[in-house]
Scaffold this active site. Structure first.
Site, PDB file in Angstrom:
ATOM      1  N   CYS A 116       0.805  -1.228   0.000  1.00 18.98           N
ATOM      2  CA  CYS A 116       0.000   0.000   0.000  1.00 18.98           C
ATOM      3  C   CYS A 116       0.838   1.278   0.000  1.00 18.98           C
ATOM      4  O   CYS A 116       0.687   2.110  -0.900  1.00 18.98           O
ATOM      5  CB  CYS A 116      -0.922   0.012   1.217  1.00 18.98           C
TER       6      CYS A 116
ATOM      7  N   HIS B 102      -0.762   6.283   2.433  1.00 16.76           N
ATOM      8  CA  HIS B 102      -1.016   5.267   3.454  1.00 16.76           C
ATOM      9  C   HIS B 102      -0.849   5.894   4.835  1.00 16.76           C
ATOM     10  O   HIS B 102       0.194   6.472   5.141  1.00 16.76           O
ATOM     11  CB  HIS B 102      -0.031   4.109   3.282  1.00 16.76           C
TER      12      HIS B 102
END
Length: 452
Positions: free
Chosen positions: A79, A134
């Site tokens: 991510c 993130h």
């Protein structure tokens, strides 16, 4: 004042007004709005990519407006690094931003991200909602990238008390809220899936869609009053685990018709470091915690069902946003990009999440609609990477090409948007570090992976 002079003044006034109007129109065309839609863990399990099981009418409709990249790849199937590659136009192997807890401003303090570039060179108001950078695992995003504070929402979310052992802080909730990071194994596991009778806005993605709609409404008013173009990045969490979605989206699928994994063994003779067992999914119940444990068929089917239900849930939220874009009559001057941050194995090779250099973890959907440039319903087999989005959007918006100070590894895909047969690169590149550095080159026919 004489009649002749009055006529001249009137004509001059008309000419000046016409020039101002023309200038305004040219400026609007030069700097289109940008709506960037980010979806977590979204592989091309979409009707527009040929998945006959997926119920994704809204994303399919979006694909019909512009170009679908059939061979698009993330640059690292994790991510945080994947989102850095998108926003910087740089490979993780160029920046060193490999981990979930990588701190952008510590490693590249003066980096100019995509939204910063748009604000600096185009006067854009830049906004972010949901999962963009993130946030979690010790990472706090990048507030410097946007004009206004980030609209933060949950990634890990449950409505049913049984999913959290009666409301306890679960392992993945702790990760994504930066709590008790050194004590994760002492926390209970949350459920891998739940399907309550709930409204869309009871979960985070529904709230992100609702807030995005409000931001679009305000953005239109600003554009009309002072000409400010918008750059709105709207990030959706599903189908990231847990597969928490209202029951009505689960009901779209017959469990017996879902596609079960066909190849559950790791590739023959591949180095051990290239494979994966356990990992992220082991933090969810009732998934076995032993690394090499077998998943029974019921668990596999429930996980696959949950993934598809979550995709349909997020599809509905994206549909609401696009419907509002149309209602506001913004579609003709707004570039829309849909991007998945990485793929998801979903049982292929016996792997259930991402974090590999294999096809299922790295192939992603990229859809681009650029009014006046893309042909409706077009597609291309041009290999594309996440890093290409930054230079592509810059060119489409009439802005200078990004120049760093971070290395720029992306190339503009505009020639391909104009002509699907055009080619601007002959391979896609991605990497994943795991004791060694695994680097991969994907051509139209082959993938080469090197661990070194």
């Amino acid at each position: 004042m004489s009649t002749k002079l009055q006529t001249i003044v009137a004509l001059l006034t008309l000419v000046i007004c016409s020039l101002l109007s023309l200038s305004s129109n040219l400026q609007a065309k030069e700097h289109p709005n940008v709506l960037l839609i980010l979806v977590d863990d979204l592989k091309p399990a979409l009707g527009c990519y040929g998945d006959s099981i997926a119920k994704t009418p809204h994303i399919d409709s979006l694909a019909n407006r512009g170009m679908r990249f059939e061979m698009a790849y993330c640059n690292q199937a994790v991510c945080a690094p994947s989102r850095f590659t998108l926003m910087l136009g740089s490979h993780s192997t160029s920046t060193g931003l490999y981990g979930l807890d990588s701190q952008l401003r510590q490693i590249i303090p003066d980096a100019v991200t995509m939204p910063q570039h748009f604000a600096k060179h185009g006067g854009y108001r830049t906004e972010s909602l949901g999962k963009i950078f993130h946030i979690g695992h010790g990472n706090h995003g990048d507030p410097e990238s946007f004009s206004v504070p980030h609209f933060k929402e949950k990634v890990i979310e449950y409505l049913e008390p049984a999913s959290t052992d009666g409301g306890q802080l679960t392992r993945e909730e702790a990760y994504f809220t930066n709590q008790m990071l050194g004590q994760i194994k002492s926390l209970p596991r949350g459920a891998a899936y739940e399907s309550p009778d709930a409204n869309d806005e009871d979960y985070a993605d529904g709230r992100v869609a609702a807030e995005t709609i409000e931001r679009l409404q305000a953005a239109k008013q600003r554009r009309q009053s002072d000409g400010t173009p918008f750059f709105i990045a709207s990030g959706f969490a599903r189908p990231h685990l847990p597969f928490s979605a209202p029951q009505k989206y689960w009901d779209l699928y017959d469990p017996a018709s879902l596609p079960m994994p066909q190849h559950e063994d790791l590739p023959a003779n591949a180095p051990k470091v290239a494979g994966k067992r356990g990992g992220e999914i082991s933090n969810y119940k009732p998934v076995p915690t032993e690394p090499n444990a077998d998943f029974d068929d019921e668990l596999k089917r429930n996980l696959i069902h949950g993934y598809y239900a979550s995709v349909s849930y997020v599809d509905a939220q994206i549909g609401k946003v696009i419907e509002e874009l149309d209602r506001l009559e913004l579609s003709d001057n707004t570039i829309v990009v849909l991007w998945g941050d990485h793929g998801f194995h979903l049982g292929d090779l016996g792997i259930w999440t991402k974090h590999t250099n294999y096809e299922q973890a790295n192939r992603i959907p990229i859809l681009i609609t650029a009014p006046g440039v893309t042909q409706p319903g077009s597609s291309t087999k041009q290999l594309a990477e996440s890093v290409d989005i930054f230079p592509t959007l810059s060119e489409l918006a009439g802005l200078p090409a990004p120049s760093g100070p971070q290395p720029i590894d992306g190339v503009s895909l505009v020639p391909v948007l104009q002509d699907p047969s055009a080619r601007v690169r002959d391979h896609a590149y991605h990497a994943y570090p795991k004791r060694k550095l695994g680097r991969s080159i994907r051509t139209e026919r082959y993938r080469l992976v090197q661990w070194k």
